[in-house]
Design a protein around this motif. Structure first.
Motif, PDB file in Angstrom:
ATOM      1  N   ARG A  40       2.808  -3.089  -1.500  1.00  0.00           N
ATOM      2  CA  ARG A  40       4.121  -3.337  -2.091  1.00  0.00           C
ATOM      3  C   ARG A  40       4.498  -4.811  -1.936  1.00  0.00           C
ATOM      4  NH1 ARG A  40       8.983  -4.490  -1.172  1.00  0.00           N
ATOM      5  NH2 ARG A  40      10.704  -3.750  -2.422  1.00  0.00           N
ATOM      6  N   GLU A  41       4.255  -5.366  -0.757  1.00  0.00           N
ATOM      7  CA  GLU A  41       4.543  -6.783  -0.531  1.00  0.00           C
ATOM      8  C   GLU A  41       3.737  -7.666  -1.482  1.00  0.00           C
ATOM      9  OE1 GLU A  41       6.891  -8.262   1.321  1.00  0.00           O
ATOM     10  OE2 GLU A  41       7.603  -6.251   1.757  1.00  0.00           O
ATOM     11  N   LEU A  42       2.507  -7.264  -1.758  1.00  0.00           N
ATOM     12  CA  LEU A  42       1.693  -8.019  -2.713  1.00  0.00           C
ATOM     13  C   LEU A  42       2.332  -7.983  -4.098  1.00  0.00           C
ATOM     14  CD1 LEU A  42      -0.813  -9.641  -3.424  1.00  0.00           C
ATOM     15  CD2 LEU A  42      -2.048  -7.470  -3.694  1.00  0.00           C
ATOM     16  N   SER A  43       2.839  -6.828  -4.504  1.00  0.00           N
ATOM     17  CA  SER A  43       3.475  -6.738  -5.823  1.00  0.00           C
ATOM     18  C   SER A  43       4.722  -7.624  -5.890  1.00  0.00           C
ATOM     19  CB  SER A  43       3.818  -5.293  -6.175  1.00  0.00           C
ATOM     20  OG  SER A  43       4.944  -4.832  -5.478  1.00  0.00           O
ATOM     21  N   VAL A  44       5.465  -7.683  -4.803  1.00  0.00           N
ATOM     22  CA  VAL A  44       6.654  -8.548  -4.750  1.00  0.00           C
ATOM     23  C   VAL A  44       6.235 -10.020  -4.792  1.00  0.00           C
ATOM     24  CG1 VAL A  44       8.615  -9.269  -3.318  1.00  0.00           C
ATOM     25  CG2 VAL A  44       8.077  -6.832  -3.572  1.00  0.00           C
ATOM     26  N   LEU A  63       2.966 -14.286 -17.564  1.00  0.00           N
ATOM     27  CA  LEU A  63       2.763 -12.959 -18.134  1.00  0.00           C
ATOM     28  C   LEU A  63       1.619 -12.226 -17.424  1.00  0.00           C
ATOM     29  CD1 LEU A  63       3.595 -10.915 -20.275  1.00  0.00           C
ATOM     30  CD2 LEU A  63       1.991 -12.029 -21.839  1.00  0.00           C
ATOM     31  N   GLY A  64       0.520 -12.926 -17.169  1.00  0.00           N
ATOM     32  CA  GLY A  64      -0.601 -12.327 -16.451  1.00  0.00           C
ATOM     33  C   GLY A  64      -0.234 -11.941 -15.034  1.00  0.00           C
ATOM     34  N   VAL A  65       0.547 -12.780 -14.385  1.00  0.00           N
ATOM     35  CA  VAL A  65       0.980 -12.518 -13.015  1.00  0.00           C
ATOM     36  C   VAL A  65       1.921 -11.317 -12.976  1.00  0.00           C
ATOM     37  CG1 VAL A  65       2.373 -13.493 -11.136  1.00  0.00           C
ATOM     38  CG2 VAL A  65       0.584 -14.873 -12.208  1.00  0.00           C
ATOM     39  N   PHE A  66       2.854 -11.241 -13.918  1.00  0.00           N
ATOM     40  CA  PHE A  66       3.757 -10.092 -13.975  1.00  0.00           C
ATOM     41  C   PHE A  66       2.980  -8.796 -14.229  1.00  0.00           C
ATOM     42  CE2 PHE A  66       7.346 -13.103 -15.238  1.00  0.00           C
ATOM     43  CZ  PHE A  66       7.924 -13.064 -13.981  1.00  0.00           C
ATOM     44  N   GLN A  67       1.912  -8.887 -15.017  1.00  0.00           N
ATOM     45  CA  GLN A  67       1.096  -7.702 -15.266  1.00  0.00           C
ATOM     46  C   GLN A  67       0.440  -7.228 -13.971  1.00  0.00           C
ATOM     47  OE1 GLN A  67       0.857  -5.980 -18.364  1.00  0.00           O
ATOM     48  NE2 GLN A  67       0.143  -4.481 -16.860  1.00  0.00           N
ATOM     49  N   ALA A  72       0.206  -3.120  -9.779  1.00  0.00           N
ATOM     50  CA  ALA A  72       0.271  -2.736  -8.363  1.00  0.00           C
ATOM     51  C   ALA A  72       1.360  -1.697  -8.137  1.00  0.00           C
ATOM     52  CB  ALA A  72       0.517  -3.969  -7.497  1.00  0.00           C
ATOM     53  N   ARG A  73       2.495  -1.879  -8.782  1.00  0.00           N
ATOM     54  CA  ARG A  73       3.598  -0.928  -8.610  1.00  0.00           C
ATOM     55  C   ARG A  73       3.306   0.418  -9.269  1.00  0.00           C
ATOM     56  NH1 ARG A  73       8.915  -4.837  -8.757  1.00  0.00           N
ATOM     57  NH2 ARG A  73       8.099  -6.223  -7.163  1.00  0.00           N
ATOM     58  N   LEU A  74       2.649   0.385 -10.405  1.00  0.00           N
ATOM     59  CA  LEU A  74       2.279   1.640 -11.061  1.00  0.00           C
ATOM     60  C   LEU A  74       1.281   2.424 -10.211  1.00  0.00           C
ATOM     61  CD1 LEU A  74       1.980   0.495 -14.793  1.00  0.00           C
ATOM     62  CD2 LEU A  74       3.732   1.993 -13.782  1.00  0.00           C
ATOM     63  N   ALA A  75       0.344   1.716  -9.589  1.00  0.00           N
ATOM     64  CA  ALA A  75      -0.627   2.383  -8.707  1.00  0.00           C
ATOM     65  C   ALA A  75       0.084   3.027  -7.528  1.00  0.00           C
ATOM     66  CB  ALA A  75      -1.673   1.373  -8.234  1.00  0.00           C
ATOM     67  N   ALA A  77       3.192   4.050  -7.480  1.00  0.00           N
ATOM     68  CA  ALA A  77       3.995   5.161  -7.996  1.00  0.00           C
ATOM     69  C   ALA A  77       3.134   6.405  -8.245  1.00  0.00           C
ATOM     70  CB  ALA A  77       4.698   4.756  -9.280  1.00  0.00           C
ATOM     71  N   LYS A  78       1.918   6.211  -8.683  1.00  0.00           N
ATOM     72  CA  LYS A  78       1.016   7.340  -8.929  1.00  0.00           C
ATOM     73  C   LYS A  78       0.676   8.082  -7.650  1.00  0.00           C
ATOM     74  CE  LYS A  78      -1.397   5.863 -13.076  1.00  0.00           C
ATOM     75  NZ  LYS A  78      -2.697   5.482 -13.633  1.00  0.00           N
ATOM     76  N   GLU A  79       0.718   7.381  -6.532  1.00  0.00           N
ATOM     77  CA  GLU A  79       0.373   7.978  -5.240  1.00  0.00           C
ATOM     78  C   GLU A  79       1.525   8.741  -4.610  1.00  0.00           C
ATOM     79  OE1 GLU A  79      -1.032   4.790  -2.842  1.00  0.00           O
ATOM     80  OE2 GLU A  79      -2.637   4.300  -4.245  1.00  0.00           O
ATOM     81  N   GLU A  80       2.718   8.578  -5.151  1.00  0.00           N
ATOM     82  CA  GLU A  80       3.881   9.259  -4.590  1.00  0.00           C
ATOM     83  C   GLU A  80       3.815  10.745  -4.907  1.00  0.00           C
ATOM     84  OE1 GLU A  80       6.759   8.468  -2.752  1.00  0.00           O
ATOM     85  OE2 GLU A  80       5.553   6.691  -2.323  1.00  0.00           O
ATOM     86  N   PRO A  81       4.111  11.565  -3.920  1.00  0.00           N
ATOM     87  CA  PRO A  81       4.157  13.006  -4.205  1.00  0.00           C
ATOM     88  C   PRO A  81       5.328  13.329  -5.119  1.00  0.00           C
ATOM     89  CG  PRO A  81       4.828  12.559  -1.945  1.00  0.00           C
ATOM     90  CD  PRO A  81       4.413  11.253  -2.545  1.00  0.00           C
ATOM     91  N   ASP A  82       5.171  14.362  -5.905  1.00  0.00           N
ATOM     92  CA  ASP A  82       6.234  14.769  -6.851  1.00  0.00           C
ATOM     93  C   ASP A  82       7.455  15.284  -6.143  1.00  0.00           C
ATOM     94  OD1 ASP A  82       4.797  14.043  -9.057  1.00  0.00           O
ATOM     95  OD2 ASP A  82       3.814  15.998  -9.192  1.00  0.00           O
TER      96      ASP A  82
END
Length: 82
Positions: A40-44, A63-67, A72-75, A77-82
């Motif tokens: 998360r810190e890396l994404s920030v 733009l590349g950096v924001f991507q 990182a944030r999408l990855a 979020a995918k790991e969060e339990p429902d």
């Protein structure tokens, strides 16, 4: 530190500080890729670095950096339990 430098108008110093922060965040994430806090810190760090690039007019690079930040944030979020 970069935030303070940026607010005081020292964009060059702020860019350097953000780059250093980004490198530390990358190293910590590489040491333990399963550490969610480090990732998360890396994404920030990517986001802050992108912000300064926008201010400097380096839009394509930003733009590349924001991507990277978004990916990182999408990855995470995918790991969060429902």
């Amino acid at each position: 530190m970069g935030d303070i430098e940026l607010r005081s108008g020292s964009t060059g110093s702020a860019l350097n500080s953000y780059q250093q922060c980004l490198e530390v965040a990358k190293r910590l994430t590489e040491l333990d890729p399963t550490d969610r806090d480090s990732r998360r810190e890396l994404s920030v760090a990517w986001e802050k670095y992108g912000d300064i690039l926008v201010q400097r007019g380096e839009l394509n690079h930003a733009l590349g950096v924001f991507q990277l930040s978004l990916d990182a944030r999408l990855a995470l979020a995918k790991e969060e339990p429902d």
